[in-house]
Design a protein around this motif. Structure first.
Motif, PDB file in Angstrom:
ATOM      1  N   ARG A 141      -5.033   5.871  -0.363  1.00 28.32           N
ATOM      2  CA  ARG A 141      -4.326   4.586  -0.358  1.00 28.32           C
ATOM      3  C   ARG A 141      -4.491   3.862  -1.691  1.00 28.32           C
ATOM      4  NH1 ARG A 141      -6.120   0.444   4.089  1.00 28.32           N
ATOM      5  NH2 ARG A 141      -7.919   0.307   2.689  1.00 28.32           N
ATOM      6  N   VAL A 142      -3.367   3.468  -2.261  1.00 26.67           N
ATOM      7  CA  VAL A 142      -3.343   2.717  -3.520  1.00 26.67           C
ATOM      8  C   VAL A 142      -2.562   1.431  -3.277  1.00 26.67           C
ATOM      9  CG1 VAL A 142      -2.556   2.722  -5.914  1.00 26.67           C
ATOM     10  CG2 VAL A 142      -3.493   4.814  -4.909  1.00 26.67           C
ATOM     11  N   THR A 143      -3.078   0.304  -3.779  1.00 25.54           N
ATOM     12  CA  THR A 143      -2.443  -0.996  -3.564  1.00 25.54           C
ATOM     13  C   THR A 143      -1.818  -1.498  -4.860  1.00 25.54           C
ATOM     14  OG1 THR A 143      -4.070  -1.533  -1.852  1.00 25.54           O
ATOM     15  CG2 THR A 143      -2.797  -3.356  -2.764  1.00 25.54           C
ATOM     16  N   VAL A 144      -0.548  -1.873  -4.770  1.00 25.69           N
ATOM     17  CA  VAL A 144       0.190  -2.388  -5.930  1.00 25.69           C
ATOM     18  C   VAL A 144       0.566  -3.839  -5.648  1.00 25.69           C
ATOM     19  CG1 VAL A 144       2.158  -2.054  -7.458  1.00 25.69           C
ATOM     20  CG2 VAL A 144       1.121  -0.075  -6.324  1.00 25.69           C
ATOM     21  N   THR A 145       0.217  -4.743  -6.566  1.00 23.91           N
ATOM     22  CA  THR A 145       0.470  -6.172  -6.382  1.00 23.91           C
ATOM     23  C   THR A 145       1.266  -6.715  -7.557  1.00 23.91           C
ATOM     24  OG1 THR A 145      -1.615  -6.413  -5.173  1.00 23.91           O
ATOM     25  CG2 THR A 145      -0.597  -8.427  -6.003  1.00 23.91           C
ATOM     26  N   ASP A 171       0.847  -1.191   0.000  1.00 19.94           N
ATOM     27  CA  ASP A 171       0.000   0.000   0.000  1.00 19.94           C
ATOM     28  C   ASP A 171       0.882   1.240   0.000  1.00 19.94           C
ATOM     29  OD1 ASP A 171      -2.298  -1.517   0.090  1.00 19.94           O
ATOM     30  OD2 ASP A 171      -2.427  -1.475   2.276  1.00 19.94           O
ATOM     31  N   ILE A 172       0.549   2.190  -0.843  1.00 23.33           N
ATOM     32  CA  ILE A 172       1.268   3.461  -0.866  1.00 23.33           C
ATOM     33  C   ILE A 172       0.254   4.593  -0.762  1.00 23.33           C
ATOM     34  CG2 ILE A 172       3.177   2.565  -2.233  1.00 23.33           C
ATOM     35  CD1 ILE A 172       1.948   3.938  -4.679  1.00 23.33           C
ATOM     36  N   THR A 173       0.741   5.764  -0.409  1.00 18.65           N
ATOM     37  CA  THR A 173      -0.124   6.936  -0.290  1.00 18.65           C
ATOM     38  C   THR A 173       0.092   7.843  -1.492  1.00 18.65           C
ATOM     39  OG1 THR A 173      -0.090   6.862   2.127  1.00 18.65           O
ATOM     40  CG2 THR A 173      -0.684   8.952   1.105  1.00 18.65           C
ATOM     41  N   LEU A 174      -0.972   8.001  -2.271  1.00 11.98           N
ATOM     42  CA  LEU A 174      -0.957   8.911  -3.418  1.00 11.98           C
ATOM     43  C   LEU A 174      -2.098   9.902  -3.236  1.00 11.98           C
ATOM     44  CD1 LEU A 174      -0.411   6.669  -6.595  1.00 11.98           C
ATOM     45  CD2 LEU A 174       1.256   8.114  -5.451  1.00 11.98           C
TER      46      LEU A 174
END
Length: 221
Positions: A123-127, A81-84
């Motif tokens: 919150r953006v999730t990168v998988t 999870d990152i914050t954008l």
């Protein structure tokens, strides 16, 4: 008979959608490359994890290896999870999602944005595989920095061009009257004249009745 060789393999059902791919693209490519038929369990089947591959034995084994390679990659995948800033999401996604699809294809990752009303709209999730996820996150953060500069500049310009508020201005048509400076009644012991007093201001205090006109017309002198 040789073409009728059949083998089964157990794969966690959570990986089945990834093996099948978008609109069946992945599984169709495996079938084409290895000249086999691959069947997934139907809903309600007792063994939901079983995948059946039918074809020549050598082809079936190579197709199984291709499927297991996909599963191995999926098992290594991580989600971060990152914050954008939510203000840049629309720009990153692009019209009809074209921009974000291009990023996901380029970096071989899956990117999920928060739904409307989310507790954390940033919150953006990168998988994906760890290396791919790291590269995709770096790219997204660079895009955020670039887009935020444009957004801040646009907001600053909009605030500068906005006309000033008239809330604190004096309402039009309001009258405050006037003040006579250094008037005699401002001296100690004096008081301002009473304009309603007939004694001090006879013309202000008395009412003159209008003269009645004669029935014979105005008098002639």
């Amino acid at each position: 008979a040789l073409r009728g060789f059949k083998l089964t393999m157990s794969v966690d059902p959570k990986y089945h959608p990834k093996i099948i791919g978008r609109k069946g693209a992945v599984i169709s490519q495996i079938r084409k490359d290895h000249d086999v038929n691959i069947q997934f369990p139907d809903k309600g089947d007792e063994n939901q994890d079983m995948i059946t591959i039918t074809g020549y034995e050598r082809n079936a084994e190579s197709a199984k290896a291709a499927v297991m390679k996909i599963v191995a990659d999926l098992e290594e995948m991580v989600s971060e999870d990152i914050t954008l800033d939510h203000r840049v999401h629309a720009r990153i996604i692009g019209g009809r999602g074209k921009a974000i699809r291009k990023i996901m294809e380029e970096f071989k990752v899956d990117i999920r944005f928060p739904p409307p009303g989310s507790d954390d709209p940033n919150r953006v999730t990168v998988t994906g595989l760890p290396e791919h996820v790291d590269n995709a996150i770096d790219h997204l953060l660079n895009l955020e920095e670039e887009y935020m500069m444009a957004i801040v500049e646009s907001e600053t310009m909009a605030a500068y061009m906005k006309p000033p508020s008239r809330v604190d201005e004096e309402p039009r048509g309001s009258t405050r009257g006037f003040v006579v400076r250094d008037a005699p009644w401002n001296a100690p012991g004096n008081k301002a004249p009473d304009v309603s007093s007939a004694e001090e201001f006879p013309m202000f205090g008395t009412v003159v009745a209008p003269r009645q006109a004669s029935a014979w017309g105005p008098r002639k002198f």
